[in-house]
Design a protein around this motif. Structure first.
Motif, PDB file in Angstrom:
ATOM      1  N   SER A 186       0.809  -1.221   0.000  1.00 20.97           N
ATOM      2  CA  SER A 186       0.000   0.000   0.000  1.00 20.97           C
ATOM      3  C   SER A 186       0.843   1.271   0.000  1.00 20.97           C
ATOM      4  O   SER A 186       0.336   2.356  -0.291  1.00 20.97           O
ATOM      5  CB  SER A 186      -0.943   0.009   1.209  1.00 20.97           C
ATOM      6  OG  SER A 186      -0.198   0.023   2.418  1.00 20.97           O
ATOM      7  N   LEU A 187       2.134   1.150   0.323  1.00 21.64           N
ATOM      8  CA  LEU A 187       3.041   2.302   0.327  1.00 21.64           C
ATOM      9  C   LEU A 187       4.028   2.229  -0.837  1.00 21.64           C
ATOM     10  O   LEU A 187       5.125   2.789  -0.771  1.00 21.64           O
ATOM     11  CB  LEU A 187       3.805   2.371   1.660  1.00 21.64           C
ATOM     12  CG  LEU A 187       2.961   2.490   2.922  1.00 21.64           C
ATOM     13  CD1 LEU A 187       3.850   2.479   4.161  1.00 21.64           C
ATOM     14  CD2 LEU A 187       2.091   3.736   2.885  1.00 21.64           C
ATOM     15  N   GLY A 188       3.649   1.517  -1.880  1.00 17.74           N
ATOM     16  CA  GLY A 188       4.530   1.398  -3.045  1.00 17.74           C
ATOM     17  C   GLY A 188       5.780   0.589  -2.737  1.00 17.74           C
ATOM     18  O   GLY A 188       6.850   0.866  -3.277  1.00 17.74           O
ATOM     19  N   TYR A 189       5.644  -0.390  -1.875  1.00 16.06           N
ATOM     20  CA  TYR A 189       6.738  -1.281  -1.466  1.00 16.06           C
ATOM     21  C   TYR A 189       7.858  -0.557  -0.730  1.00 16.06           C
ATOM     22  O   TYR A 189       9.008  -0.979  -0.768  1.00 16.06           O
ATOM     23  CB  TYR A 189       7.260  -2.111  -2.641  1.00 16.06           C
ATOM     24  CG  TYR A 189       6.188  -3.031  -3.161  1.00 16.06           C
ATOM     25  CD1 TYR A 189       5.881  -4.217  -2.504  1.00 16.06           C
ATOM     26  CD2 TYR A 189       5.421  -2.686  -4.267  1.00 16.06           C
ATOM     27  CE1 TYR A 189       4.857  -5.050  -2.945  1.00 16.06           C
ATOM     28  CE2 TYR A 189       4.397  -3.515  -4.718  1.00 16.06           C
ATOM     29  CZ  TYR A 189       4.121  -4.692  -4.040  1.00 16.06           C
ATOM     30  OH  TYR A 189       3.111  -5.499  -4.471  1.00 16.06           O
ATOM     31  N   LEU A 190       7.497   0.530  -0.050  1.00 11.98           N
ATOM     32  CA  LEU A 190       8.419   1.210   0.844  1.00 11.98           C
ATOM     33  C   LEU A 190       8.058   0.823   2.270  1.00 11.98           C
ATOM     34  O   LEU A 190       6.930   0.425   2.550  1.00 11.98           O
ATOM     35  CB  LEU A 190       8.297   2.729   0.690  1.00 11.98           C
ATOM     36  CG  LEU A 190       8.651   3.322  -0.668  1.00 11.98           C
ATOM     37  CD1 LEU A 190       8.329   4.804  -0.693  1.00 11.98           C
ATOM     38  CD2 LEU A 190      10.110   3.091  -0.993  1.00 11.98           C
ATOM     39  N   THR A 191       9.021   0.958   3.179  1.00  8.71           N
ATOM     40  CA  THR A 191       8.705   0.759   4.592  1.00  8.71           C
ATOM     41  C   THR A 191       7.983   2.022   5.077  1.00  8.71           C
ATOM     42  O   THR A 191       8.066   3.079   4.436  1.00  8.71           O
ATOM     43  CB  THR A 191       9.974   0.547   5.429  1.00  8.71           C
ATOM     44  OG1 THR A 191      10.736   1.748   5.397  1.00  8.71           O
ATOM     45  CG2 THR A 191      10.783  -0.637   4.936  1.00  8.71           C
ATOM     46  N   PRO A 192       7.287   1.951   6.201  1.00  6.76           N
ATOM     47  CA  PRO A 192       6.613   3.150   6.711  1.00  6.76           C
ATOM     48  C   PRO A 192       7.558   4.345   6.892  1.00  6.76           C
ATOM     49  O   PRO A 192       7.204   5.471   6.538  1.00  6.76           O
ATOM     50  CB  PRO A 192       6.017   2.691   8.035  1.00  6.76           C
ATOM     51  CG  PRO A 192       5.728   1.244   7.805  1.00  6.76           C
ATOM     52  CD  PRO A 192       6.901   0.763   6.981  1.00  6.76           C
ATOM     53  N   ILE A 193       8.766   4.119   7.402  1.00  8.82           N
ATOM     54  CA  ILE A 193       9.688   5.240   7.601  1.00  8.82           C
ATOM     55  C   ILE A 193      10.181   5.792   6.262  1.00  8.82           C
ATOM     56  O   ILE A 193      10.330   7.012   6.102  1.00  8.82           O
ATOM     57  CB  ILE A 193      10.868   4.874   8.535  1.00  8.82           C
ATOM     58  CG1 ILE A 193      11.680   6.129   8.921  1.00  8.82           C
ATOM     59  CG2 ILE A 193      11.779   3.852   7.906  1.00  8.82           C
ATOM     60  CD1 ILE A 193      10.950   7.128   9.746  1.00  8.82           C
ATOM     61  N   GLU A 194      10.417   4.914   5.287  1.00 13.22           N
ATOM     62  CA  GLU A 194      10.830   5.381   3.966  1.00 13.22           C
ATOM     63  C   GLU A 194       9.730   6.239   3.331  1.00 13.22           C
ATOM     64  O   GLU A 194      10.011   7.288   2.734  1.00 13.22           O
ATOM     65  CB  GLU A 194      11.144   4.201   3.041  1.00 13.22           C
ATOM     66  CG  GLU A 194      12.407   3.464   3.397  1.00 13.22           C
ATOM     67  CD  GLU A 194      12.571   2.172   2.620  1.00 13.22           C
ATOM     68  OE1 GLU A 194      13.730   1.764   2.443  1.00 13.22           O
ATOM     69  OE2 GLU A 194      11.565   1.557   2.190  1.00 13.22           O
TER      70      GLU A 194
END
Length: 79
Positions: free
Chosen positions: A52-60
């Protein structure tokens, strides 16, 4: 809509399942569990890329938003 229905809270239920599989069972009493262990499990969970974040971690993803805000001059007045 019934917000208490687990089927309507898929991401939350998935996250809970991952934490239970990593040593934090559903019935756990957190009082005797060391904070370092709880932090380790939650840090592990928060460093998993999300679809849901474009395969980024929440912090990224958060840092990406901060960078975009700086580029638009939205945060310059806060510093």
């Amino acid at each position: 809509m019934d917000p208490g229905t687990p089927s309507q809270r898929g991401l939350n239920e998935h996250s809970n399942g991952l934490m239970r599989r990593n040593g934090l069972p559903k019935e756990i009493d957190f009082k005797p569990v060391p904070q370092a262990y709880i932090s380790k499990v939650f840090n592990w969970r928060n460093n998993i890329p999300r679809k849901s974040l474009g395969y980024l971690t929440p912090i990224e993803y958060f840092m990406k938003l901060v960078d975009q805000a700086f580029e638009k001059g939205m945060l310059s007045r806060l510093i």
